[in-house]
Design a protein around this motif. Structure first.
Motif, PDB file in Angstrom:
ATOM      1  N   ALA A 110       0.775  -1.143   0.106  1.00 52.98           N
ATOM      2  CA  ALA A 110      -0.021  -0.217  -0.036  1.00 52.98           C
ATOM      3  C   ALA A 110       0.943   1.227  -0.029  1.00 52.98           C
ATOM      4  CB  ALA A 110      -1.056   0.082   1.188  1.00 52.98           C
ATOM      5  N   VAL A 111       2.040   1.209   0.672  1.00 49.20           N
ATOM      6  CA  VAL A 111       2.981   2.347   0.869  1.00 49.20           C
ATOM      7  C   VAL A 111       3.314   2.470  -0.632  1.00 49.20           C
ATOM      8  CG1 VAL A 111       5.188   3.082   1.771  1.00 49.20           C
ATOM      9  CG2 VAL A 111       3.372   2.181   3.399  1.00 49.20           C
ATOM     10  N   ILE A 112       3.931   1.272  -1.267  1.00 48.73           N
ATOM     11  CA  ILE A 112       4.677   1.466  -2.454  1.00 48.73           C
ATOM     12  C   ILE A 112       3.672   1.867  -3.573  1.00 48.73           C
ATOM     13  CG2 ILE A 112       5.666  -0.025  -4.347  1.00 48.73           C
ATOM     14  CD1 ILE A 112       7.436   0.382  -1.807  1.00 48.73           C
ATOM     15  N   ARG A 113       2.396   1.754  -3.378  1.00 48.76           N
ATOM     16  CA  ARG A 113       1.401   1.890  -4.371  1.00 48.76           C
ATOM     17  C   ARG A 113       1.122   3.428  -4.497  1.00 48.76           C
ATOM     18  NH1 ARG A 113      -4.656  -0.637  -4.358  1.00 48.76           N
ATOM     19  NH2 ARG A 113      -4.553   0.029  -2.425  1.00 48.76           N
ATOM     20  N   MET A 114       1.293   3.935  -3.234  1.00 45.60           N
ATOM     21  CA  MET A 114       1.007   5.541  -3.027  1.00 45.60           C
ATOM     22  C   MET A 114       2.197   6.237  -3.416  1.00 45.60           C
ATOM     23  SD  MET A 114      -0.273   7.431   0.616  1.00 45.60           S
ATOM     24  CE  MET A 114      -0.387   9.243   0.513  1.00 45.60           C
ATOM     25  N   LEU A 115       3.519   5.873  -3.299  1.00 47.63           N
ATOM     26  CA  LEU A 115       4.524   6.696  -3.596  1.00 47.63           C
ATOM     27  C   LEU A 115       5.218   6.297  -4.962  1.00 47.63           C
ATOM     28  CD1 LEU A 115       6.092   6.673  -0.089  1.00 47.63           C
ATOM     29  CD2 LEU A 115       4.841   8.585  -1.112  1.00 47.63           C
ATOM     30  N   ALA A 116       5.262   5.127  -5.211  1.00 48.13           N
ATOM     31  CA  ALA A 116       6.515   4.657  -6.188  1.00 48.13           C
ATOM     32  C   ALA A 116       5.969   4.833  -7.844  1.00 48.13           C
ATOM     33  CB  ALA A 116       6.722   3.427  -5.894  1.00 48.13           C
ATOM     34  N   ASP A 117       6.646   5.300  -8.590  1.00 52.12           N
ATOM     35  CA  ASP A 117       6.228   5.335 -10.009  1.00 52.12           C
ATOM     36  C   ASP A 117       6.470   3.816 -10.612  1.00 52.12           C
ATOM     37  OD1 ASP A 117       5.941   8.174  -9.938  1.00 52.12           O
ATOM     38  OD2 ASP A 117       8.146   8.327  -9.702  1.00 52.12           O
ATOM     39  N   ARG A 118       7.658   3.300 -10.315  1.00 52.02           N
ATOM     40  CA  ARG A 118       8.307   2.010 -10.678  1.00 52.02           C
ATOM     41  C   ARG A 118       8.441   1.302  -9.597  1.00 52.02           C
ATOM     42  NH1 ARG A 118      12.860   0.710 -13.678  1.00 52.02           N
ATOM     43  NH2 ARG A 118      13.831   2.813 -12.539  1.00 52.02           N
ATOM     44  N   SER A 119       8.513  -0.138  -9.569  1.00 54.95           N
ATOM     45  CA  SER A 119       8.839  -0.929  -8.424  1.00 54.95           C
ATOM     46  C   SER A 119       9.445  -2.245  -8.937  1.00 54.95           C
ATOM     47  CB  SER A 119       7.662  -1.462  -7.956  1.00 54.95           C
ATOM     48  OG  SER A 119       6.848  -0.254  -7.382  1.00 54.95           O
ATOM     49  N   ILE A 120       9.992  -2.588  -7.906  1.00 57.82           N
ATOM     50  CA  ILE A 120      10.994  -3.724  -7.944  1.00 57.82           C
ATOM     51  C   ILE A 120      10.493  -4.879  -6.894  1.00 57.82           C
ATOM     52  CG2 ILE A 120      13.296  -4.861  -7.340  1.00 57.82           C
ATOM     53  CD1 ILE A 120      14.452  -2.398  -8.550  1.00 57.82           C
ATOM     54  N   VAL A 121      10.182  -6.145  -6.907  1.00 56.92           N
ATOM     55  CA  VAL A 121       9.888  -6.918  -5.858  1.00 56.92           C
ATOM     56  C   VAL A 121      11.173  -7.931  -5.816  1.00 56.92           C
ATOM     57  CG1 VAL A 121       8.185  -8.580  -5.273  1.00 56.92           C
ATOM     58  CG2 VAL A 121       7.686  -6.989  -6.677  1.00 56.92           C
ATOM     59  N   MET A 122      11.317  -8.083  -4.487  1.00 60.28           N
ATOM     60  CA  MET A 122      12.674  -8.913  -4.266  1.00 60.28           C
ATOM     61  C   MET A 122      11.998  -9.734  -3.198  1.00 60.28           C
ATOM     62  SD  MET A 122      15.843  -6.198  -3.196  1.00 60.28           S
ATOM     63  CE  MET A 122      16.829  -7.710  -3.010  1.00 60.28           C
ATOM     64  N   LEU A 123      12.633 -11.226  -3.254  1.00 64.32           N
ATOM     65  CA  LEU A 123      12.730 -12.437  -2.545  1.00 64.32           C
ATOM     66  C   LEU A 123      13.869 -13.142  -2.695  1.00 64.32           C
ATOM     67  CD1 LEU A 123      10.397 -14.346  -1.530  1.00 64.32           C
ATOM     68  CD2 LEU A 123      10.196 -15.463  -3.644  1.00 64.32           C
ATOM     69  N   ASN A 124      14.174 -13.630  -1.445  1.00 59.33           N
ATOM     70  CA  ASN A 124      15.330 -14.006  -1.055  1.00 59.33           C
ATOM     71  C   ASN A 124      16.594 -13.655  -1.622  1.00 59.33           C
ATOM     72  OD1 ASN A 124      13.720 -16.104   0.278  1.00 59.33           O
ATOM     73  ND2 ASN A 124      13.280 -17.303  -1.548  1.00 59.33           N
ATOM     74  N   GLY A 125      16.932 -12.479  -1.705  1.00 58.71           N
ATOM     75  CA  GLY A 125      17.972 -11.724  -2.208  1.00 58.71           C
ATOM     76  C   GLY A 125      17.800 -11.226  -3.548  1.00 58.71           C
ATOM     77  N   THR A 126      17.047 -11.863  -4.424  1.00 59.22           N
ATOM     78  CA  THR A 126      16.967 -11.268  -5.895  1.00 59.22           C
ATOM     79  C   THR A 126      15.812 -10.609  -6.135  1.00 59.22           C
ATOM     80  OG1 THR A 126      15.902 -13.423  -6.226  1.00 59.22           O
ATOM     81  CG2 THR A 126      18.362 -13.671  -6.309  1.00 59.22           C
ATOM     82  N   ILE A 127      15.892  -9.900  -7.371  1.00 62.43           N
ATOM     83  CA  ILE A 127      14.767  -9.305  -7.951  1.00 62.43           C
ATOM     84  C   ILE A 127      14.055 -10.224  -8.779  1.00 62.43           C
ATOM     85  CG2 ILE A 127      14.063  -7.784  -9.784  1.00 62.43           C
ATOM     86  CD1 ILE A 127      16.570  -6.086  -9.033  1.00 62.43           C
ATOM     87  N   ILE A 128      12.644 -10.444  -8.500  1.00 64.00           N
ATOM     88  CA  ILE A 128      11.752 -11.577  -9.100  1.00 64.00           C
ATOM     89  C   ILE A 128      10.776 -10.877 -10.029  1.00 64.00           C
ATOM     90  CG2 ILE A 128      11.862 -13.342  -7.469  1.00 64.00           C
ATOM     91  CD1 ILE A 128       9.201 -12.281  -6.596  1.00 64.00           C
ATOM     92  N   GLU A 129      10.734  -9.725 -10.067  1.00 67.08           N
ATOM     93  CA  GLU A 129       9.868  -8.749 -10.824  1.00 67.08           C
ATOM     94  C   GLU A 129      10.069  -7.251 -10.784  1.00 67.08           C
ATOM     95  OE1 GLU A 129       4.922  -8.821 -11.920  1.00 67.08           O
ATOM     96  OE2 GLU A 129       5.679 -10.270 -10.516  1.00 67.08           O
ATOM     97  N   LYS A 130       9.956  -6.549 -11.995  1.00 70.28           N
ATOM     98  CA  LYS A 130      10.129  -5.060 -11.915  1.00 70.28           C
ATOM     99  C   LYS A 130       9.287  -4.717 -12.939  1.00 70.28           C
ATOM    100  CE  LYS A 130      14.811  -5.360 -13.542  1.00 70.28           C
ATOM    101  NZ  LYS A 130      16.182  -5.133 -13.502  1.00 70.28           N
ATOM    102  N   GLY A 131       9.002  -3.295 -12.859  1.00 77.66           N
ATOM    103  CA  GLY A 131       7.994  -2.456 -13.950  1.00 77.66           C
ATOM    104  C   GLY A 131       7.297  -1.534 -13.367  1.00 77.66           C
ATOM    105  N   LEU A 132       6.723  -1.004 -14.225  1.00 76.95           N
ATOM    106  CA  LEU A 132       5.630   0.378 -13.505  1.00 76.95           C
ATOM    107  C   LEU A 132       4.683  -0.320 -12.767  1.00 76.95           C
ATOM    108  CD1 LEU A 132       4.438   1.815 -16.840  1.00 76.95           C
ATOM    109  CD2 LEU A 132       6.237   2.977 -15.525  1.00 76.95           C
ATOM    110  N   THR A 133       4.624   0.551 -11.314  1.00 73.91           N
ATOM    111  CA  THR A 133       3.887  -0.028 -10.089  1.00 73.91           C
ATOM    112  C   THR A 133       2.661  -0.236 -10.340  1.00 73.91           C
ATOM    113  OG1 THR A 133       5.459   1.573  -8.819  1.00 73.91           O
ATOM    114  CG2 THR A 133       3.372   0.710  -7.819  1.00 73.91           C
ATOM    115  N   ASP A 134       1.999   0.607 -11.292  1.00 69.40           N
ATOM    116  CA  ASP A 134       0.452   0.162 -11.442  1.00 69.40           C
ATOM    117  C   ASP A 134       0.205  -1.123 -12.425  1.00 69.40           C
ATOM    118  OD1 ASP A 134      -0.288   2.392 -10.485  1.00 69.40           O
ATOM    119  OD2 ASP A 134      -0.591   3.623 -12.335  1.00 69.40           O
ATOM    120  N   GLN A 135       1.414  -1.429 -13.180  1.00 65.07           N
ATOM    121  CA  GLN A 135       1.201  -2.608 -14.002  1.00 65.07           C
ATOM    122  C   GLN A 135       1.551  -3.828 -13.280  1.00 65.07           C
ATOM    123  OE1 GLN A 135       4.302  -2.120 -17.105  1.00 65.07           O
ATOM    124  NE2 GLN A 135       4.500  -4.290 -17.324  1.00 65.07           N
ATOM    125  N   ILE A 136       2.414  -3.632 -12.152  1.00 65.78           N
ATOM    126  CA  ILE A 136       2.916  -4.831 -11.337  1.00 65.78           C
ATOM    127  C   ILE A 136       1.399  -5.207 -10.389  1.00 65.78           C
ATOM    128  CG2 ILE A 136       3.965  -5.455  -9.128  1.00 65.78           C
ATOM    129  CD1 ILE A 136       6.416  -4.186 -10.337  1.00 65.78           C
TER     130      ILE A 136
END
Length: 279
Positions: free
Chosen positions: A236-262
């Protein structure tokens, strides 16, 4: 959006432990999540690369232990990074991997190019200094010597983050959690850094206080066009603030893109769980 990133992060690695034949080779290593059961080494950040553009807010989201805060500590030089490269688009450090600079040069970056707002204000503020003194300290560290201009700038910043000036001589330890975060934000902005890091800044705050801190961050971003990296486990915080986002799991990036798209079309199973838990 400008073509040249203000911050380029390439192949960032952070491990705790020496590693062993089972886990040292990136291609063939077999880990349980981010942990080598053979030698006990934890690969907290693994091969993380991304760009941050001028005036952009980049969100980094993931559960506790995903490596997002460890990565931020590495970027801010609070912790040693095991490997990788970081470049800042600024004349003083152009084309230099800032991770390899001297401690004096890193201090320059922390004083002039970076601002940091920690999850726990104790890490970002001296609780026995006055609020105005906390902000002044950062400016003095960056070479400020004119007392009246330092005081004027400190007052301006306290007003910007909605701290009453009648309380500027008070110590942050007397303030509420939300007010402490506001003083931290003012301190982080004191030398007009082009890049601001925010690490779980609303965690532990009441919902109404969270909302006012997030509003403040949005307002600052609009006014100053500062580039921000916002780390949170809260989508919810990321949705309010971020233009683009990165999702991390176990130390790696598993997904990235425009926040709305994700949020609208999450691809990875873990991101899907995150998004559905928000609905």
């Amino acid at each position: 959006m400008h073509e040249t990133p203000i911050l380029r992060v390439r192949n960032l690695e952070k491990q705790f432990g020496q590693g062993c034949p089972d886990c040292k080779d990136k291609e063939s290593r077999s880990l349980e999540k981010n942990y080598c059961s053979a030698c006990g080494t934890v690969y907290a950040v693994r091969d993380v690369s991304f760009d941050l553009f001028p005036g952009e807010v980049l969100g980094i989201v993931g559960e506790s232990g995903s490596g997002k805060s460890t990565m931020l500590q590495g970027l801010y030089f609070d912790a040693e990074i095991t490997g990788g490269e970081v470049y800042i688009d600024h004349p003083a450090v152009l084309d230099k991997n800032v991770l390899e600079l001297s401690s004096q040069q890193k201090r320059y970056i922390r004083n002039y190019l970076y601002g940091m707002v920690y999850q726990n204000p104790v890490h970002g503020l001296k609780m026995k200094f006055s609020s105005v003194g906390n902000i002044a300290e950062k400016m003095i560290a960056a070479g400020g010597r004119n007392v009246s201009s330092i005081e004027a700038r400190s007052k301006t910043l306290l007003e910007k983050v909605h701290i009453p000036l009648r309380r500027m001589k008070e110590e942050p330890r007397n303030f509420s959690g939300g007010m402490q975060q506001r003083v931290q934000i003012a301190k982080a902005l004191s030398n007009n850094p082009p890049i601001l890091f925010l690490d779980e800044v609303t965690t532990g705050l009441d919902l109404s206080v969270q909302a006012s801190v997030l509003d403040l961050i949005k307002q600052i971003q609009r006014d100053l066009h500062i580039s921000m990296i916002v780390v949170s486990h809260d989508l919810a915080v990321i949705r309010m603030l971020a233009d683009r986002s990165i999702v991390m799991l176990n130390g790696t990036i598993i997904e990235k893109g425009l926040t709305d798209q994700i949020l609208e079309d999450p691809q990875h199973e873990y991101t899907q769980q995150l998004v559905y838990s928000l609905l």
